[in-house]
Structures are given as structure tokens and as C-alpha cells.
Scaffold this active site. Sequence first.
Site, short mmCIF file in Angstrom:
data_model
loop_
_atom_site.label_atom_id
_atom_site.label_comp_id
_atom_site.label_asym_id
_atom_site.label_seq_id
_atom_site.Cartn_x
_atom_site.Cartn_y
_atom_site.Cartn_z
N GLU A 27 5.58 -30.38 1.13
CA GLU A 27 5.22 -29.15 1.22
C GLU A 27 3.89 -28.93 1.97
O GLU A 27 3.82 -28.04 2.70
CB GLU A 27 5.08 -28.55 -0.41
CG GLU A 27 6.40 -28.23 -1.07
CD GLU A 27 6.13 -27.37 -2.24
OE1 GLU A 27 5.05 -27.79 -2.72
OE2 GLU A 27 7.07 -26.69 -2.74
N GLY A 164 -0.60 23.65 0.49
CA GLY A 164 0.24 22.68 0.54
C GLY A 164 0.87 22.32 1.93
O GLY A 164 0.95 23.19 2.81
N GLY A 165 1.03 21.15 1.99
CA GLY A 165 1.51 20.43 3.41
C GLY A 165 0.48 20.11 4.41
O GLY A 165 0.76 19.84 5.41
N GLY A 167 -1.79 17.87 4.38
CA GLY A 167 -2.02 16.33 4.29
C GLY A 167 -3.18 15.95 3.23
O GLY A 167 -3.73 14.79 3.27
N LYS A 168 -3.14 16.55 2.34
CA LYS A 168 -4.15 16.06 1.20
C LYS A 168 -3.83 14.79 0.57
O LYS A 168 -4.69 13.73 0.41
CB LYS A 168 -4.38 17.24 0.04
CG LYS A 168 -4.76 18.39 0.59
CD LYS A 168 -4.63 19.48 -0.57
CE LYS A 168 -3.33 19.81 -1.21
NZ LYS A 168 -2.63 20.44 -0.40
#
Length: 210
Positions: A27, A164-165, A167-168
Site C-alpha cells: 500500500e 425572497g429570491g 440570494g440570502k
Amino acid sequence: MKAIEKSQIALVIFSRNYATSRWCLNELVKIMECKEEENGQTVIPIFYDVDPSHVRNQSESFAVAFAEHELKYKDDVEGMQKVQGWRTALTAAANLKGYDIRDGIESEKIQLIVDYISSKFCKSDYSISFLQDVVGINAHLEELKSRLQIEINDVRSVGIWGIGGIGKTTIAKAIFDTLSHQLKAACFLANVKRKCKKESTSFFTKYPSL
């Protein structure tokens, strides 16, 4: 062997009896071959109850083990070539920067190793790579870093507020991927929302080290 090929990092833990195992030696040869490839893996030797020079020079218990190997393969040319390959791999691995955990408190030495690997290899490469294409993300990250003050050992929450929407959650995930490797424990909970009519909030909370 496939697992070794697909690994980014290999920890080789050398003990006094390491060289008695042909499986371990095979190995190790594979690991050192993978290290030499174009995008080679990182190899970190750990010397557990054995002097690094004994590994490097195949002396003491390693000399005894190799005497037995050479006796076994003394009439086998291919076998002796394999033995020489083991020696070469041992010397190369023992010459790498690693950790000698013979002295001191073992658990503390192990924690140092864990912390080192976490800081180097536990970041989310996919997320960071993906977020590099998000316009204006760096400015948001710098603002969050300044407010979180990660170097201060206390509890701190920062809310990211907006409709909303916008990018938080993306920003929260980005700051998590950037800073979480500095913490002893971290967890990202997605889609945890408070019911609001038009606005919502994402939070990133930093707790003190445990």
C-alpha cells in the site's frame, strides 16, 4: 488500491511492526506512486512509537523485518525487486514532513493532525468554485466577515434580510464554506424559514470554541 488512487490525502502511520506487513508495504508503494502523479495526493507520515530514522534507514525493528523478507525472496528476482521497492518507499515517506507522536499527550498530537487536515482539505471546493461566478458575492462576504469577527471567542449572529429570491441563502452558504473550517464544529441548516409576508431572513451564527 482504488481507494488510495481516489484519495486526496494519505496518512501513513508507522509503528515498530509496520515493516512486517507486506500488505502495508505494498500500500505504501502505491501511495508514493500516487504522490508522484501530476495531481498527486498529499502524504503525511505519522511516527507512532517509532523513531523516524528507523523508518528512513530501515534499522532496528525495520532491519529485522527486512531480513525476513530478503530471506523469503532470496531465490526470487522479482521478489527481491519488490523488497527494494519497499525500501525506497519507506525512505521517501520518512523524508516527508510529518508528525512524531512518541512524546507528549497523544490525544493532543492527534488533534493537531485533525486540525491541519481540516484546514487544508475540508472546504467545499464545489461551492466555492460555483460561487466565484456570482456577481458581487465577494463584497457581501467581506461585509459578513467584518461583522462576524470570527477571531473573537463569543456568540455572534448576523441576519441577512431581504425579499425572497435575492440570494440570502447563497450568501449564507458562501460564508459558511469560507469560515466553517476554522471552527471545531459546524453545521449548515438550509431552508429554515420564518413566515413573513414579503421579506425573509437568513442567519449565520458563530459560537465560541468548545
